[in-house]
Design a protein around this motif. Sequence first.
Motif, PDB file in Angstrom:
ATOM      1  N   GLU A 224      97.335 -54.908 -30.064  1.00 11.58           N
ATOM      2  CA  GLU A 224      97.969 -54.007 -31.037  1.00 11.58           C
ATOM      3  C   GLU A 224      97.019 -53.715 -32.204  1.00 11.58           C
ATOM      4  O   GLU A 224      96.956 -52.595 -32.701  1.00 11.58           O
ATOM      5  CB  GLU A 224      99.279 -54.604 -31.547  1.00 11.58           C
ATOM      6  CG  GLU A 224     100.397 -54.528 -30.522  1.00 11.58           C
ATOM      7  CD  GLU A 224     101.664 -55.255 -30.960  1.00 11.58           C
ATOM      8  OE1 GLU A 224     101.656 -55.857 -32.061  1.00 11.58           O
ATOM      9  OE2 GLU A 224     102.645 -55.211 -30.198  1.00 11.58           O
ATOM     10  N   GLN A 225      96.286 -54.748 -32.640  1.00 16.20           N
ATOM     11  CA  GLN A 225      95.311 -54.560 -33.725  1.00 16.20           C
ATOM     12  C   GLN A 225      94.234 -53.555 -33.316  1.00 16.20           C
ATOM     13  O   GLN A 225      93.861 -52.673 -34.085  1.00 16.20           O
ATOM     14  CB  GLN A 225      94.645 -55.895 -34.083  1.00 16.20           C
ATOM     15  CG  GLN A 225      95.514 -56.847 -34.862  1.00 16.20           C
ATOM     16  CD  GLN A 225      94.855 -58.211 -35.047  1.00 16.20           C
ATOM     17  OE1 GLN A 225      93.764 -58.468 -34.520  1.00 16.20           O
ATOM     18  NE2 GLN A 225      95.527 -59.093 -35.776  1.00 16.20           N
ATOM     19  N   GLU A 226      93.754 -53.709 -32.080  1.00 16.49           N
ATOM     20  CA  GLU A 226      92.711 -52.806 -31.587  1.00 16.49           C
ATOM     21  C   GLU A 226      93.251 -51.375 -31.457  1.00 16.49           C
ATOM     22  O   GLU A 226      92.573 -50.407 -31.799  1.00 16.49           O
ATOM     23  CB  GLU A 226      92.185 -53.309 -30.243  1.00 16.49           C
ATOM     24  CG  GLU A 226      91.043 -52.504 -29.661  1.00 16.49           C
ATOM     25  CD  GLU A 226      89.774 -52.516 -30.497  1.00 16.49           C
ATOM     26  OE1 GLU A 226      88.849 -51.733 -30.169  1.00 16.49           O
ATOM     27  OE2 GLU A 226      89.681 -53.288 -31.486  1.00 16.49           O
TER      28      GLU A 226
ATOM     29  N   ALA B 105      93.549 -45.838 -33.575  1.00 15.08           N
ATOM     30  CA  ALA B 105      94.410 -44.763 -34.098  1.00 15.08           C
ATOM     31  C   ALA B 105      93.943 -44.342 -35.495  1.00 15.08           C
ATOM     32  O   ALA B 105      93.926 -43.145 -35.820  1.00 15.08           O
ATOM     33  CB  ALA B 105      95.864 -45.227 -34.140  1.00 15.08           C
ATOM     34  N   LYS B 106      93.547 -45.335 -36.311  1.00 12.59           N
ATOM     35  CA  LYS B 106      93.045 -45.009 -37.658  1.00 12.59           C
ATOM     36  C   LYS B 106      91.747 -44.216 -37.569  1.00 12.59           C
ATOM     37  O   LYS B 106      91.524 -43.263 -38.306  1.00 12.59           O
ATOM     38  CB  LYS B 106      92.822 -46.286 -38.462  1.00 12.59           C
ATOM     39  CG  LYS B 106      92.342 -46.011 -39.891  1.00 12.59           C
ATOM     40  CD  LYS B 106      92.035 -47.278 -40.634  1.00 12.59           C
ATOM     41  CE  LYS B 106      91.582 -46.997 -42.056  1.00 12.59           C
ATOM     42  NZ  LYS B 106      90.434 -46.104 -42.176  1.00 12.59           N
ATOM     43  N   LYS B 107      90.881 -44.617 -36.640  1.00 13.98           N
ATOM     44  CA  LYS B 107      89.610 -43.924 -36.451  1.00 13.98           C
ATOM     45  C   LYS B 107      89.859 -42.468 -36.030  1.00 13.98           C
ATOM     46  O   LYS B 107      89.153 -41.552 -36.451  1.00 13.98           O
ATOM     47  CB  LYS B 107      88.780 -44.657 -35.393  1.00 13.98           C
ATOM     48  CG  LYS B 107      87.297 -44.416 -35.491  1.00 13.98           C
ATOM     49  CD  LYS B 107      86.512 -45.409 -34.651  1.00 13.98           C
ATOM     50  CE  LYS B 107      85.023 -45.143 -34.795  1.00 13.98           C
ATOM     51  NZ  LYS B 107      84.217 -46.064 -33.997  1.00 13.98           N
ATOM     52  N   GLN B 108      90.887 -42.263 -35.211  1.00 11.51           N
ATOM     53  CA  GLN B 108      91.248 -40.919 -34.761  1.00 11.51           C
ATOM     54  C   GLN B 108      91.727 -40.076 -35.948  1.00 11.51           C
ATOM     55  O   GLN B 108      91.326 -38.916 -36.100  1.00 11.51           O
ATOM     56  CB  GLN B 108      92.356 -41.030 -33.712  1.00 11.51           C
ATOM     57  CG  GLN B 108      92.505 -39.818 -32.830  1.00 11.51           C
ATOM     58  CD  GLN B 108      93.412 -40.093 -31.647  1.00 11.51           C
ATOM     59  OE1 GLN B 108      94.176 -41.055 -31.644  1.00 11.51           O
ATOM     60  NE2 GLN B 108      93.343 -39.247 -30.645  1.00 11.51           N
ATOM     61  N   ARG B 109      92.572 -40.657 -36.803  1.00 14.82           N
ATOM     62  CA  ARG B 109      93.062 -39.954 -38.002  1.00 14.82           C
ATOM     63  C   ARG B 109      91.911 -39.630 -38.951  1.00 14.82           C
ATOM     64  O   ARG B 109      91.846 -38.534 -39.515  1.00 14.82           O
ATOM     65  CB  ARG B 109      94.122 -40.795 -38.728  1.00 14.82           C
ATOM     66  CG  ARG B 109      95.461 -40.846 -38.021  1.00 14.82           C
ATOM     67  CD  ARG B 109      96.547 -41.398 -38.936  1.00 14.82           C
ATOM     68  NE  ARG B 109      96.217 -42.715 -39.464  1.00 14.82           N
ATOM     69  CZ  ARG B 109      96.480 -43.868 -38.852  1.00 14.82           C
ATOM     70  NH1 ARG B 109      97.063 -43.878 -37.668  1.00 14.82           N
ATOM     71  NH2 ARG B 109      96.149 -45.018 -39.410  1.00 14.82           N
TER      72      ARG B 109
ATOM     73  N   ASP C  83      86.064 -41.518 -28.080  1.00 16.24           N
ATOM     74  CA  ASP C  83      86.524 -41.415 -26.691  1.00 16.24           C
ATOM     75  C   ASP C  83      86.072 -42.637 -25.878  1.00 16.24           C
ATOM     76  O   ASP C  83      86.826 -43.180 -25.067  1.00 16.24           O
ATOM     77  CB  ASP C  83      85.986 -40.121 -26.070  1.00 16.24           C
ATOM     78  CG  ASP C  83      86.506 -39.907 -24.655  1.00 16.24           C
ATOM     79  OD1 ASP C  83      87.741 -39.827 -24.480  1.00 16.24           O
ATOM     80  OD2 ASP C  83      85.676 -39.816 -23.723  1.00 16.24           O
ATOM     81  N   LYS C  84      84.850 -43.064 -26.131  1.00 17.65           N
ATOM     82  CA  LYS C  84      84.308 -44.245 -25.446  1.00 17.65           C
ATOM     83  C   LYS C  84      85.133 -45.489 -25.783  1.00 17.65           C
ATOM     84  O   LYS C  84      85.476 -46.288 -24.910  1.00 17.65           O
ATOM     85  CB  LYS C  84      82.844 -44.439 -25.856  1.00 17.65           C
ATOM     86  CG  LYS C  84      82.123 -45.533 -25.109  1.00 17.65           C
ATOM     87  CD  LYS C  84      80.674 -45.607 -25.563  1.00 17.65           C
ATOM     88  CE  LYS C  84      79.955 -46.787 -24.920  1.00 17.65           C
ATOM     89  NZ  LYS C  84      78.575 -46.932 -25.417  1.00 17.65           N
ATOM     90  N   GLU C  85      85.453 -45.641 -27.079  1.00 16.91           N
ATOM     91  CA  GLU C  85      86.253 -46.794 -27.518  1.00 16.91           C
ATOM     92  C   GLU C  85      87.658 -46.744 -26.936  1.00 16.91           C
ATOM     93  O   GLU C  85      88.224 -47.785 -26.564  1.00 16.91           O
ATOM     94  CB  GLU C  85      86.320 -46.840 -29.049  1.00 16.91           C
ATOM     95  CG  GLU C  85      85.018 -47.259 -29.689  1.00 16.91           C
ATOM     96  CD  GLU C  85      85.132 -47.396 -31.198  1.00 16.91           C
ATOM     97  OE1 GLU C  85      86.186 -47.878 -31.669  1.00 16.91           O
ATOM     98  OE2 GLU C  85      84.174 -47.015 -31.896  1.00 16.91           O
TER      99      GLU C  85
END
Length: 201
Positions: A110-112, A117-121, A88-90
């Motif tokens: 876009e990379q960030e 998004a990957k971290k969320q998955r 959430d902080k990121e």
Amino acid sequence: MKGMKKILNGFLALAMVFMFIQCADNKTNNSSSAAPAAVSGPANMKIAYVEIDSLLTKYRYWNDLNEMMIQKEENIRTTLNEKAKDLDKEMREFQRKLENNGFASRERAEQENMRIAKKQRDLQQLQEKLTNELQTENQKNSLQLRDSINSFLKIYNKDKGYSLIISNTGFDNLLYADQSFNITEEIVEGLNARYTPAAKK
């Protein structure tokens, strides 16, 4: 993950009730097909019942298992909450930088975004994995509990000679039984006498 403790305890209770009802049904079906003579002579039958809810409350082995599972569930919740807080902080930092043109290029933004998004998955997959592991362990513990009680009842019944020992819970077919047939306390005492708690680390 709020309410997971209540859901877990509810799941454990329902799983245990289901298993004991299933065992009782299997024993009833087996005894009725294998020994019809016993049914025709009810005067010779010796019957008892065990209050499963009371047994689970007083059986130290089950209480220890339950305590261990609650601790594991709390550890999982803490781990997931910490990771969710970091994510959430990121996400908020990404949004702030995006609104203030803080990225050197659109590609960098876009990379960030893809990394977050990957971290969320990954976090969702971790939550599913840990929840499944917890449920699998709960099922294993329920089977161990059932086996523990069944193996004790076999030894206990060698001396007692009951034709039928029924489980009594709020969800089965036993609507009334005389208290003189209630052997719950004897079973609890016997089970606890056999149980040696593992040394706590």
